[in-house]
Design an enzyme around this catalytic site. Sequence first.
Site, PDB file in Angstrom:
ATOM      1  CB  THR A  78      -4.491   5.371  -5.185  1.00 50.18           C
ATOM      2  OG1 THR A  78      -5.230   6.157  -4.250  1.00 50.18           O
ATOM      3  CG2 THR A  78      -3.954   6.254  -6.283  1.00 50.18           C
ATOM      4  CB  CYS A 128      -2.893   0.874  -2.612  1.00 47.25           C
ATOM      5  SG  CYS A 128      -2.792   2.624  -3.062  1.00 47.25           S
ATOM      6  CD  GLU A 157      -1.583   8.076   6.942  1.00 47.27           C
ATOM      7  OE1 GLU A 157      -0.470   8.303   7.405  1.00 47.27           O
ATOM      8  OE2 GLU A 157      -1.830   7.074   6.233  1.00 47.27           O
ATOM      9  CE1 TYR A 203       2.949   5.637  -3.226  1.00 50.70           C
ATOM     10  CE2 TYR A 203       1.766   3.787  -4.198  1.00 50.70           C
ATOM     11  CZ  TYR A 203       2.921   4.310  -3.636  1.00 50.70           C
ATOM     12  OH  TYR A 203       4.025   3.514  -3.504  1.00 50.70           O
ATOM     13  N   GLY A 204      -2.744   9.154  -3.566  1.00 53.42           N
ATOM     14  CA  GLY A 204      -4.046   9.563  -4.109  1.00 53.42           C
ATOM     15  C   GLY A 204      -4.117  10.946  -4.714  1.00 53.42           C
ATOM     16  CB  CYS A 236      -9.578   5.009   0.193  1.00 53.32           C
ATOM     17  SG  CYS A 236      -8.090   5.460   1.099  1.00 53.32           S
ATOM     18  CB  THR A 237      -7.201   0.154   2.361  1.00 53.79           C
ATOM     19  OG1 THR A 237      -6.076   0.831   1.808  1.00 53.79           O
ATOM     20  CG2 THR A 237      -7.627  -0.949   1.415  1.00 53.79           C
ATOM     21  CG  HIS A 238      -6.100   5.575   4.896  1.00 53.99           C
ATOM     22  ND1 HIS A 238      -5.311   5.240   3.829  1.00 53.99           N
ATOM     23  CD2 HIS A 238      -5.245   6.019   5.860  1.00 53.99           C
ATOM     24  CE1 HIS A 238      -4.044   5.479   4.129  1.00 53.99           C
ATOM     25  NE2 HIS A 238      -3.973   5.939   5.354  1.00 53.99           N
ATOM     26  CG  ASP A 242      -1.834   1.202   1.295  1.00 52.44           C
ATOM     27  OD1 ASP A 242      -2.313   1.612   0.220  1.00 52.44           O
ATOM     28  OD2 ASP A 242      -2.064   1.754   2.378  1.00 52.44           O
ATOM     29  CB  SER A 243       0.195   4.796  -0.703  1.00 53.63           C
ATOM     30  OG  SER A 243      -0.943   4.891   0.120  1.00 53.63           O
TER      31      SER A 243
END
Lengths: 267, 267
Positions: B74, B72, B150, B41-42, B184-186, B9-10
């Site tokens: 993105t 990821c 984050e 990355y997005g 998005c995996t966040h 992932d990023s």
Amino acid sequence: MKGPIGIFDSGLGGLSVVKHLCKLLPSRDIIYFGDTGRVPYGSRSPETIEKYAHQDIKFLQSQGVSMIIAACGTVSSVAPHVGENLGIPFLGVVDPAVKAAIRATSNGKIGVIGTAATINSRAYTRKLLKENPSLEVFEQPCPLLVPLVEAGWISREDLVTREVVRRYLSPLNEKGIDTLILGCTHYPLLKSIISDTMGQNVTLIDTGLESAKAAAKIAAPISHESHKGKCSFFVSDKVDGFKSIAGMFLGYEISEEDIKRVDIEKL
Amino acid sequence: MKGPIGIFDSGLGGLSVVKHLCKLLPSRDIIYFGDTGRVPYGSRSPETIEKYAHQDIKFLQSQGVSMIIAACGTVSSVAPHVGENLGIPFLGVVDPAVKAAIRATSNGKIGVIGTAATINSRAYTRKLLKENPSLEVFEQPCPLLVPLVEAGWISREDLVTREVVRRYLSPLNEKGIDTLILGCTHYPLLKSIISDTMGQNVTLIDTGLESAKAAAKIAAPISHESHKGKCSFFVSDKVDGFKSIAGMFLGYEISEEDIKRVDIEKL
């Protein structure tokens, strides 16, 4: 000192230095590098920031610049030594801002805001206390302000941005500071919101403006005053993504022909 | 298929795939790479995203993995072709999420949220309409959600995060969608706030969970069921910065010895 003035930043924030320097020294050529392929720097480790800064400088030197400004609060705070032994003048944003803050404060209470890396480095506090050990300095990391600016949520009435700023700055307000260093070149775009939060009695120090003023003292105008300086822009990601937000910082639109892409990781 | 499962992932979001996969296939070894030196990355261009993804894959292949998951959103949306001709199975997060969304929807109105690059790629819309041209798909970029996660502002009561989510999702709510792909995996870390905003009748599709389920079908458990799989983590920035937030995604603390730093730009 005839070559162009080199300015670099992690991304777009350093364009505020370009804007001021164009006004102060309209006859000088400027070469700007924005590391848009790896922005932001402020959440990264000192080792990574130093490595990236070395590559940024190497690129500017390959363009024959006669002076370099690290128009990035994070590089200036975390890795100021990257500018040593270059053989040309090198300027960060910390020293000029520290001097301006000391001139501005009356009660000796100074606040500093910046990225996580900038605040962790304690660069501003150390320099301020070195100049005057009786100062009281209060630091606050503001990791969400760069993303908010890059998202364009900078309107004075934006409720989200106002609340984020309030949350970060309330502790500084409670300390009774009379001077606040905007330790990141993105933050001047939030000046009105920051000023609303802090009140009119708190002087805001614009690190971009102060470093442009300091640079203008070193790099005199070139002899032919009538010469109109040219700004060239280089980025490490796509040109069109840069163009669309650059106008917000510069106050004027730039043409795509003035922007070029660089493979910075190869340097 | 004996080698470890490689996941990249990023940055940190892909850890949600690790979490689910550890539960589904506890006997398999996992190698995770998070490009923390160049996250996010997005906001970058397709060319840059593709270049970074190639390097990430090259690193995982050097570790002898038997399968790769681009955890990821993105990369999966913008550059799915990076997984072609690798000689081992390659899985992104788009296809499994598309299938789950089609199973979930009753009224045929599906929303998709993701980074700017993900939404610009229109990957989800194209795949959804290919499966069923009568669907109505509504996309919305949410560039501030990754920085908010984050920064750790993920509490259900956080007024800022609630307002940001409301601003992004209101247009989707007005369209009457009954299914929302968290592209998005966040985003699963904001599930409760997203659910509060969208209402209980909207099914949220967790791309990390769906891709872990799809991977578990391909990579069967290894023969010695009693074998306890080991997770090894690699990052491109400092190890300690990763460790402190990784626990938020994984639900358990990892030790510093299980994390190593990689110079990804050299690959």
